[in-house]
Design a protein around this motif. Structure first.
Motif, PDB file in Angstrom:
ATOM      1  N   LYS A 466       0.842  -1.200   0.000  1.00 19.49           N
ATOM      2  CA  LYS A 466       0.000   0.000   0.000  1.00 19.49           C
ATOM      3  C   LYS A 466       0.880   1.255   0.000  1.00 19.49           C
ATOM      4  CE  LYS A 466      -4.242  -1.735   2.139  1.00 19.49           C
ATOM      5  NZ  LYS A 466      -5.151  -1.653   3.318  1.00 19.49           N
ATOM      6  N   GLY A 467       0.497   2.188  -0.828  1.00 21.47           N
ATOM      7  CA  GLY A 467       1.271   3.415  -0.926  1.00 21.47           C
ATOM      8  C   GLY A 467       2.461   3.325  -1.857  1.00 21.47           C
ATOM      9  N   THR A 468       2.653   2.170  -2.469  1.00 21.09           N
ATOM     10  CA  THR A 468       3.716   2.024  -3.462  1.00 21.09           C
ATOM     11  C   THR A 468       3.084   1.908  -4.849  1.00 21.09           C
ATOM     12  OG1 THR A 468       3.811  -0.414  -3.569  1.00 21.09           O
ATOM     13  CG2 THR A 468       4.945   0.662  -1.719  1.00 21.09           C
ATOM     14  N   SER A 469       3.925   1.854  -5.857  1.00 19.13           N
ATOM     15  CA  SER A 469       3.440   1.657  -7.230  1.00 19.13           C
ATOM     16  C   SER A 469       3.365   0.188  -7.599  1.00 19.13           C
ATOM     17  CB  SER A 469       4.365   2.398  -8.211  1.00 19.13           C
ATOM     18  OG  SER A 469       4.396   3.780  -7.931  1.00 19.13           O
ATOM     19  N   SER A 470       3.682  -0.661  -6.640  1.00 19.16           N
ATOM     20  CA  SER A 470       3.678  -2.121  -6.858  1.00 19.16           C
ATOM     21  C   SER A 470       4.531  -2.513  -8.068  1.00 19.16           C
ATOM     22  CB  SER A 470       2.247  -2.646  -7.017  1.00 19.16           C
ATOM     23  OG  SER A 470       1.523  -2.500  -5.829  1.00 19.16           O
ATOM     24  N   THR A 471       5.657  -1.851  -8.194  1.00 21.67           N
ATOM     25  CA  THR A 471       6.609  -2.231  -9.232  1.00 21.67           C
ATOM     26  C   THR A 471       7.235  -3.572  -8.862  1.00 21.67           C
ATOM     27  OG1 THR A 471       8.453  -1.144  -8.116  1.00 21.67           O
ATOM     28  CG2 THR A 471       7.153   0.185  -9.669  1.00 21.67           C
ATOM     29  N   ASP A 472       7.984  -4.142  -9.789  1.00 25.54           N
ATOM     30  CA  ASP A 472       8.678  -5.391  -9.487  1.00 25.54           C
ATOM     31  C   ASP A 472       9.590  -5.228  -8.273  1.00 25.54           C
ATOM     32  OD1 ASP A 472       7.432  -6.537 -11.630  1.00 25.54           O
ATOM     33  OD2 ASP A 472       9.208  -6.666 -12.902  1.00 25.54           O
ATOM     34  N   GLU A 473      10.229  -4.068  -8.175  1.00 27.21           N
ATOM     35  CA  GLU A 473      11.110  -3.808  -7.037  1.00 27.21           C
ATOM     36  C   GLU A 473      10.324  -3.736  -5.731  1.00 27.21           C
ATOM     37  OE1 GLU A 473      11.134  -2.151  -9.881  1.00 27.21           O
ATOM     38  OE2 GLU A 473      13.089  -2.719 -10.718  1.00 27.21           O
ATOM     39  N   ASP A 474       9.139  -3.124  -5.780  1.00 27.51           N
ATOM     40  CA  ASP A 474       8.301  -3.040  -4.581  1.00 27.51           C
ATOM     41  C   ASP A 474       7.849  -4.430  -4.127  1.00 27.51           C
ATOM     42  OD1 ASP A 474       8.404  -0.233  -4.554  1.00 27.51           O
ATOM     43  OD2 ASP A 474       6.656  -0.064  -5.870  1.00 27.51           O
ATOM     44  N   VAL A 475       7.417  -5.243  -5.088  1.00 31.15           N
ATOM     45  CA  VAL A 475       6.939  -6.590  -4.756  1.00 31.15           C
ATOM     46  C   VAL A 475       8.079  -7.428  -4.192  1.00 31.15           C
ATOM     47  CG1 VAL A 475       6.004  -8.726  -5.710  1.00 31.15           C
ATOM     48  CG2 VAL A 475       5.071  -6.520  -6.443  1.00 31.15           C
ATOM     49  N   SER A 476       9.239  -7.373  -4.840  1.00 31.24           N
ATOM     50  CA  SER A 476      10.381  -8.135  -4.360  1.00 31.24           C
ATOM     51  C   SER A 476      10.770  -7.717  -2.948  1.00 31.24           C
ATOM     52  CB  SER A 476      11.575  -7.954  -5.306  1.00 31.24           C
ATOM     53  OG  SER A 476      12.686  -8.711  -4.871  1.00 31.24           O
ATOM     54  N   ALA A 477      10.721  -6.423  -2.666  1.00 31.51           N
ATOM     55  CA  ALA A 477      11.049  -5.934  -1.321  1.00 31.51           C
ATOM     56  C   ALA A 477      10.055  -6.440  -0.289  1.00 31.51           C
ATOM     57  CB  ALA A 477      11.087  -4.408  -1.321  1.00 31.51           C
ATOM     58  N   ALA A 478       8.778  -6.499  -0.655  1.00 25.42           N
ATOM     59  CA  ALA A 478       7.762  -7.008   0.267  1.00 25.42           C
ATOM     60  C   ALA A 478       7.981  -8.496   0.537  1.00 25.42           C
ATOM     61  CB  ALA A 478       6.363  -6.772  -0.314  1.00 25.42           C
ATOM     62  N   TRP A 479       8.299  -9.246  -0.502  1.00 30.59           N
ATOM     63  CA  TRP A 479       8.606 -10.670  -0.325  1.00 30.59           C
ATOM     64  C   TRP A 479       9.820 -10.861   0.587  1.00 30.59           C
ATOM     65  CZ3 TRP A 479       8.314 -12.675  -6.103  1.00 30.59           C
ATOM     66  CH2 TRP A 479       6.972 -12.688  -6.511  1.00 30.59           C
ATOM     67  N   GLN A 480      10.856 -10.073   0.311  1.00 32.79           N
ATOM     68  CA  GLN A 480      12.068 -10.188   1.132  1.00 32.79           C
ATOM     69  C   GLN A 480      11.773  -9.907   2.597  1.00 32.79           C
ATOM     70  OE1 GLN A 480      15.372  -7.833  -0.141  1.00 32.79           O
ATOM     71  NE2 GLN A 480      15.628  -8.908  -2.100  1.00 32.79           N
ATOM     72  N   ALA A 481      10.959  -8.900   2.853  1.00 33.53           N
ATOM     73  CA  ALA A 481      10.652  -8.524   4.238  1.00 33.53           C
ATOM     74  C   ALA A 481      10.045  -9.679   5.023  1.00 33.53           C
ATOM     75  CB  ALA A 481       9.720  -7.305   4.253  1.00 33.53           C
ATOM     76  N   LEU A 482       9.300 -10.521   4.336  1.00 32.25           N
ATOM     77  CA  LEU A 482       8.603 -11.611   5.015  1.00 32.25           C
ATOM     78  C   LEU A 482       9.398 -12.905   5.031  1.00 32.25           C
ATOM     79  CD1 LEU A 482       6.066 -12.562   6.465  1.00 32.25           C
ATOM     80  CD2 LEU A 482       4.989 -12.940   4.222  1.00 32.25           C
ATOM     81  N   TYR A 483      10.099 -13.210   3.942  1.00 33.71           N
ATOM     82  CA  TYR A 483      10.651 -14.561   3.785  1.00 33.71           C
ATOM     83  C   TYR A 483      12.171 -14.662   3.803  1.00 33.71           C
ATOM     84  CZ  TYR A 483       5.862 -15.480   2.206  1.00 33.71           C
ATOM     85  OH  TYR A 483       4.507 -15.577   2.141  1.00 33.71           O
ATOM     86  N   PHE A 484      12.890 -13.590   3.516  1.00 32.44           N
ATOM     87  CA  PHE A 484      14.313 -13.700   3.221  1.00 32.44           C
ATOM     88  C   PHE A 484      15.122 -14.294   4.374  1.00 32.44           C
ATOM     89  CE2 PHE A 484      18.644 -11.963   3.108  1.00 32.44           C
ATOM     90  CZ  PHE A 484      19.033 -12.302   1.819  1.00 32.44           C
ATOM     91  N   GLU A 485      14.930 -13.805   5.577  1.00 33.85           N
ATOM     92  CA  GLU A 485      15.819 -14.176   6.676  1.00 33.85           C
ATOM     93  C   GLU A 485      15.566 -15.568   7.233  1.00 33.85           C
ATOM     94  OE1 GLU A 485      17.612 -12.462  10.886  1.00 33.85           O
ATOM     95  OE2 GLU A 485      16.025 -11.348   9.855  1.00 33.85           O
ATOM     96  N   PHE A 486      14.316 -15.947   7.407  1.00 34.95           N
ATOM     97  CA  PHE A 486      14.021 -17.169   8.160  1.00 34.95           C
ATOM     98  C   PHE A 486      13.575 -18.347   7.314  1.00 34.95           C
ATOM     99  CE2 PHE A 486      13.367 -13.700  11.280  1.00 34.95           C
ATOM    100  CZ  PHE A 486      14.416 -14.036  12.133  1.00 34.95           C
ATOM    101  N   VAL A 487      13.298 -18.145   6.006  1.00 36.84           N
ATOM    102  CA  VAL A 487      12.935 -19.254   5.125  1.00 36.84           C
ATOM    103  C   VAL A 487      14.186 -19.712   4.390  1.00 36.84           C
ATOM    104  CG1 VAL A 487      11.640 -19.924   3.072  1.00 36.84           C
ATOM    105  CG2 VAL A 487      10.526 -18.608   4.885  1.00 36.84           C
TER     106      VAL A 487
END
Length: 487
Positions: A466-487
């Motif tokens: 929300k509040g982003t343009s939902s670009t590929d970079e935005d989506v990738s950043a959202a995915w990273q925030a949730l999954y990158f460290e612990f998955v």
């Protein structure tokens, strides 16, 4: 595979106290000793309490709703029955046969030994490990055959380094694509050498290591193991590899697509076969399957069938294909997993002999050795929980065996009648809920908790965008925030 798969566990048992034939508190002779009482959650993330070895026989508890956490704990659900009960604790029940010294976790300079024992939450019956064990027990009791599942396979993951020193921004350790390239492998080979040495000591027998197609991507293949030891091996490898990387200031991530939103991702293909008592004893020391299958018969292999597949193999495979759309919720449990579709990952529920584009790749030769006959489930991403994948696979295969399902022709397309696999997580979750057989087999409570957690993760990603343009970079950043460290 090591000549005796049980040897590492047996050795660690001899090092510990609190049971027949065990030493009393090894910490008194060897410094401090600690035991991680560890539960594996829906994401294959380790949750643990660290217990000084002198208290190993004291009851250990964990919050009973811990399995309803997301991939990171910015997503936390409160299941209705947990809330109604006042959010109680559940006792951790250790499986002491899994007690092992974790060499990468020990601190020799401080004379500290660290062990891990896998646990279940008493009374919960929806933990991934207990669910998988229940399905394996049903398989073994089917029709009095004594069937045992042998499973191994491969895992891909990405090594990442910190980009700016903040610990918040990460980039691939090296660029790609350079699959199999020796000089590319050398960029991570010291890490791989240490990883392989440590893993061998806990019974994780690594067969090969190489770079893969993606940036920072490595692929590891494993010798197979029977029963619950197969997913135990994968869970141990995942947590251990992430821990070793973290100790070096790096990250190892098994999320399906750590950087970007399209193209190849991290796969977790699973090789499997079913064996039963009655084979000739003796083994070929140079063959990793032969070493562990002495005295057993491969229930998938047939020297009489033109293609080398037994009726049991055909029905078991037919069951997997029949439930494949629902299984996608377990095999591809995060939105990034669906980037893999069409990139060496299947899009329809089909099968084929030695076909890397199929949902299930089959290897069989009527004149070949029994160990050469197996199947490769190509649906799972590396983010999938191996206990849940195996539980779903076995439940589906059992349906095929019980009904005597006929196997469709190989290499079917959607136009030929092969079921399309879901193309997004929300679609896969709906297919999972709609599969009444799998819901009844795996348990309504498990399905409800699992689906609710996954939908909460989807909501988290939606809120991040929300509040982003939902670009590929935005989506990738959202995915990273949730999954990158612990998955």
């Amino acid at each position: 595979m090591a000549a005796s798969p049980q040897a590492p566990r047996a050795e660690s048992a001899r090092l510990s106290n609190g049971g027949a034939g065990r030493e009393k508190d090894a910490s008194s002779a060897h410094g401090r000793e600690y035991i991680r009482f560890e539960v594996v959650d829906f994401h294959c993330k380790a949750l643990s309490k660290v217990v000084p070895a002198r208290h190993r026989d004291v009851k250990v508890y964990m919050y009973s709703g811990a399995l309803a956490y997301g991939a990171n704990q910015e997503v936390m659900l409160l299941p209705d029955e947990i809330a109604a009960a006042g959010c109680p604790n559940a006792k951790l029940v250790p499986d002491w046969s899994t007690e092992q010294v974790l060499p990468w976790a020990c601190r020799p300079s401080k004379n500290i030994v660290v062990k891990r024992v896998y646990c279940e939450m008493e009374g919960m019956k929806l933990g991934p490990r207990s669910l998988c064990g229940r399905m394996l027990a049903e398989l073994k009791s089917f029709d009095g055959k004594g069937y045992e599942l042998l499973a191994g396979g491969e895992l891909e993951f990405v090594m990442a380094k910190c980009k700016d020193g903040s610990g918040e921004v990460w980039e691939p350790m090296f660029n790609g694509p350079e699959i199999f390239t020796t000089l590319q492998s050398c960029k991570a080979i010291d890490f791989c050498y240490d990883m392989e040495r440590h893993m061998e000591s806990v019974g994780v027998d690594i067969l090969t290591m190489n770079t893969e197609y993606g940036k920072g991507q490595l692929e590891i293949t494993f010798a197979p193991k029977f029963g619950i030891e197969a997913p135990d091996m994968t869970a141990t490898f995942r947590t251990g590899t992430k821990e070793m990387a973290q100790d070096l200031g790096l990250r190892a991530t098994f999320m399906a697509k750590p950087f970007g939103v399209s193209g190849v991702g991290n796969g977790g293909h699973m090789n499997f076969s079913i064996w039963m008592p009655g084979g000739v004893r003796g083994s070929d020391p140079n063959d990793v399957v032969s070493r562990v299958t002495s005295g057993k018969l491969n229930a998938f292999h047939s020297s009489e069938d033109a293609k080398g597949l037994s009726p049991a193999a055909r029905s078991f495979l037919a069951g997997i294909l029949a439930h494949a759309p629902a299984l996608e919720a377990l095999c591809s449990p995060t939105p990034p997993c669906y980037c893999r579709h069409g990139n060496w990952a299947p899009t329809v529920a089909n099968w084929g002999f030695d076909d890397r584009t199929a949902c299930v790749r089959v290897k069989a030769d009527r004149r070949g050795p029994q160990g050469s006959c197996y199947m490769e489930l190509r649906m799972p991403s590396a983010a999938a929980n191996p206990y849940l994948v195996l539980a779903g696979l076995v439940a589906s295969g059992l349906d095929g065996l019980q009904q005597g399902l006929d196997l469709p022709p190989e290499r079917q397309t959607k136009a030929d009648g092969a079921a399309a696999l879901p193309t997004a997580l929300d679609e896969a979750l709906r297919a999972f809920e709609a599969d009444s057989y799998l819901v009844s087999k795996l348990g309504q409570r498990f399905v409800r908790w699992y689906v609710d957690v996954k939908r909460a993760e989807l909501k988290f990603i939606e809120e991040r965008l929300k509040g982003t343009s939902s670009t590929d970079e935005d989506v990738s950043a959202a995915w990273q925030a949730l999954y990158f460290e612990f998955v």
